[in-house]
Design an enzyme around this catalytic site. Structure first.
Site, PDB file in Angstrom:
ATOM      1  CD  GLU A 166      -2.873  -1.222   2.207  1.00  0.00           C
ATOM      2  OE1 GLU A 166      -3.456  -0.279   2.408  1.00  0.00           O
ATOM      3  OE2 GLU A 166      -2.862  -2.125   3.103  1.00  0.00           O
TER       4      GLU A 166
ATOM      5  CG  HIS B 297      -8.681   5.807   2.018  1.00  0.00           C
ATOM      6  ND1 HIS B 297      -8.720   5.673   0.345  1.00  0.00           N
ATOM      7  CD2 HIS B 297      -8.097   4.982   2.642  1.00  0.00           C
ATOM      8  CE1 HIS B 297      -8.057   4.349   0.454  1.00  0.00           C
ATOM      9  NE2 HIS B 297      -7.630   4.039   1.679  1.00  0.00           N
TER      10      HIS B 297
ATOM     11  NE  ARG C  81      -4.280   5.296   3.148  1.00  0.00           N
ATOM     12  CZ  ARG C  81      -4.710   4.650   4.090  1.00  0.00           C
ATOM     13  NH1 ARG C  81      -5.033   5.022   5.229  1.00  0.00           N
ATOM     14  NH2 ARG C  81      -4.748   3.301   3.690  1.00  0.00           N
TER      15      ARG C  81
HETATM   16  C1  SIN Z   1      -7.199   0.686   2.825  1.00  0.00           C
HETATM   17  O1  SIN Z   1      -7.391  -0.550   2.791  1.00  0.00           O
HETATM   18  O2  SIN Z   1      -6.832   1.359   1.728  1.00  0.00           O
HETATM   19  C2  SIN Z   1      -7.200   1.308   4.244  1.00  0.00           C
HETATM   20  C3  SIN Z   1      -5.899   0.941   4.871  1.00  0.00           C
HETATM   21  C4  SIN Z   1      -5.611   1.774   6.231  1.00  0.00           C
HETATM   22  O3  SIN Z   1      -6.493   2.735   6.286  1.00  0.00           O
HETATM   23  O4  SIN Z   1      -4.781   1.503   6.791  1.00  0.00           O
END
Ligand code: SIN
Ligand code: FAD
Length: 532
Positions: free
Chosen positions: A123, A251, A298
């Site tokens: 991520e 997000h 993010r």
């Molecule tokens: C997501 O799955 O994008 C959220 C992950 C997170 O907020 O840590």
């Protein structure tokens, strides 16, 4: 022990460890503390409703090489933009694998690849694949296992649909304590049973606050509607230290649907799997803003999307997964596939309209390395806590990790100390009940909408001094009206939640005003040279 239904009389209950909240932090702490004494869990919704169960991407941990503690520490600190506490970050990341093992031992499943190794996702901000997950429903799987374990434990008593109104301190004994002093003590909590309308007293030797975040303070959020900042507001009112509230994480990718609350999350793991952000002209735009493209941290991605939407005048951008192997997409993201399908979007053939949404609060109740708040006998863990892990911007999938590590630390520490504390028998019953039956729910819902409008319009992804001052002025009126209503009304959870949302909104605005710079998630036009 079985889940209790609560009775009608005003009652005093005594326990060793009082746990407020049944997300990952509360349940994990309860399990660990139950080895040492009697645990009571209070939760305002059902045991299964919490933010944790919505977690999709997974839980970050160093599982195997080429990953290392050092790399995970470095990524976390880079995301946190100079405000992480390096000692805490290293501690959390080093202890992570043990906590993952605990979760596995109580029955949590994580996906494996055909070779039998854990399948690790990637991520934003992570330089390695290190996110353990269960398809795209990791939180639900963790909660399933934890709930089963606490229900099976003979030393854990659970009270569902019980709303904690305030923690009890010397203030309730009529004794004065000064703000930010070290002498404040927590004796338990006053708890509203909405079924009977009674406010009961729970006395504890130690208490854990694990009430989660603040998403409902904003119009558009990925958080469920119970996420109203209650614990943070209670601790602030009890004169505990709350910090870093200006760092609200949006997000970047929630499914665009203005009518749906909460907004449905499109996990960042989908970008880790190859998904690419495109604007209304179908151009891939992220490289313009950051070399890491769609997998930049993010704060950067959310701001870039915000800017692209302003440039195009559109209400969303797109996440494009059309080039990804269709079978793999459906296998790894079945929940997202189903959800988008039900909204008329086939993600294997069409782009997904996405928009940023309020998602996570990096700040909260200040704690030390054992999860102790500045109020004696009160610990905090999970999203309501500010431990030093996330700094000015949390890295994806670090919050479940932080919650598990700190829940365990708080349990171990409170197990060593709880016998030093007696139940405080001087605590009086709750005596400040209003008499007016508040039938005008519309006042509460309307005020909540106004707070959400203020926060989204003036205290969002991009801020300025003018916007923040305007927000504060408008919030002040709502604060006064709500306090008047609170004093005269018979309490209901909705009224208490509104009061708490106003409290946390105030803290976010005040701390944003006090931060005279742009840093991480706090981006102000008055302190930036960039164009967005
Ligand atoms: C997501 O799955 O994008 C959220 C992950 C997170 O907020 O840590
Ligand atoms: P919660 O899980 O929110 O639990 C709070 C509990 O407190 C609830 O049981 C609630 O009922 C109770 N409570 C609150 N107020 C009161 C009151 N007044 N009285 C009684 N009880 C009360 N993080 C990751 O690391 N990885 C992810 O993949 C991930 N995905 C996410 C996806 C979504 C859609 C969202 C919204 C968040 C995601 N996060 C993720 C963030 C993460 O899920 C949360 O930070 C974490 O689950 C918070 O856990 P918690 O135990 O602190 O609080």
């Amino acid at each position: 022990m079985a889940v209790n239904s609560w009775q009608l009389t005003k009652t005093i209950k005594k326990t060793d460890f009082l746990v407020i909240g049944s997300g990952i932090a509360g349940l994990y702490y309860a399990l660990k503390a139950a080895d040492f004494g009697k645990v009571t869990i209070l939760t305002k919704a059902s045991l299964l409703e919490n933010t944790t169960r919505y977690a999709q991407g997974g839980i970050a941990a160093v599982v195997r090489s080429p990953d290392s503690v050092e790399k995970h520490v470095e990524d976390t600190i880079l995301c946190g933009k100079g405000l992480c506490d390096e000692k805490i970050v290293r501690m959390v990341i080093s202890e992570g694998p043990k906590r993952i093992n605990d979760l596995i031992n109580i029955g949590t499943r994580f996906d494996k690849s055909p070779s039998g190794d854990y399948d690790l996702g990637r991520e934003g901000g992570h330089s390695e694949n290190r996110v353990l997950h269960y398809k795209d429903s990791t939180g639900q799987e963790i909660i399933r296992a934890l709930v089963q374990a606490v229900k099976d434990h003979p030393e854990i008593e659970i009270f569902e649909k019980q709303f904690v109104v305030e923690i009890i301190t010397q203030h309730h004994l009529g004794k004065k304590v000064k703000k930010n002093t070290t002498g404040i003590e927590c004796y338990g909590a006053y708890v509203l049973d909405p079924g009977s309308g009674q406010i009961n007293t729970f006395l504890s030797r130690v208490t854990l606050m694990a009430t989660g975040g603040i998403g409902v303070a904003y119009q558009t959020t990925t958080n469920p509607d119970i996420v109203t900042g209650d614990g943070i507001a209670m601790v602030y009112r009890a004169k505990g230290v709350v910090e870093n509230m200006e760092f609200v994480q949006f997000h970047p990718t929630s499914l665009y649907d203005p009518l749906e609350t909460p907004s449905f999350l499109i996990t960042e793991a989908l970008r880790g799997f190859g998904g690419v952000l495109r604007n209304s002209k179908e151009q891939e735009f992220m490289k313009k803003y950051d070399d890491r493209g769609s997998l930049a941290p993010r704060d950067v991605v959310a701001r870039a999307i915000d800017n692209e939407m302003k440039l195009s005048g559109e209400d969303y951008v797109y996440l494009d997964c059309r080039h990804i192997d269709k079978a793999a997409l459906k296998r790894n993201f079945p929940n997202i596939y189903r959800k988008c399908r039900s909204a008329g979007i086939d993600i294997t053939k069409e782009m997904i309209p996405v928009v940023p949404a309020a998602h996570y609060i990096c700040g909260g109740i200040k704690t030390d390395e054992h999860g102790r708040s500045t109020i004696n006998r009160l610990y905090a863990a999970g999203e309501c806590a500010s431990t030093g892990m996330h700094g000015a911007n949390r890295m994806a999938s670090n919050s479940l990790l932080e919650a598990a590590v700190f829940a365990n630390r708080a349990a171990q520490h409170s197990a060593k100390t709880f016998q030093n504390y007696k139940h405080c028998l001087e605590v009086p019953p709750w005596d400040t009940e209003g008499t007016v039956l508040n039938e005008e729910m519309v006042l509460i819902t309307q005020s909540l909408k106004e707070v959400q409008g203020i926060m989204s319009n003036y205290v969002g992804i991009v801020r300025s001094n003018l916007r923040l001052e305007r927000a504060l002025k408008r919030l002040n009126l709502l604060y006064q009206e709500t306090e008047e209503l609170y004093i005269k009304s018979i309490l209901t959870p909705k009224l208490c939640e509104l009061r708490n949302v106003i409290n946390v909104a105030y803290l976010i605005i005040k701390m944003a005003i006090n931060r005279k710079e742009s840093r991480g998630l706090h981006y102000s036009l008055d302190y930036s040279e960039g164009s967005f």
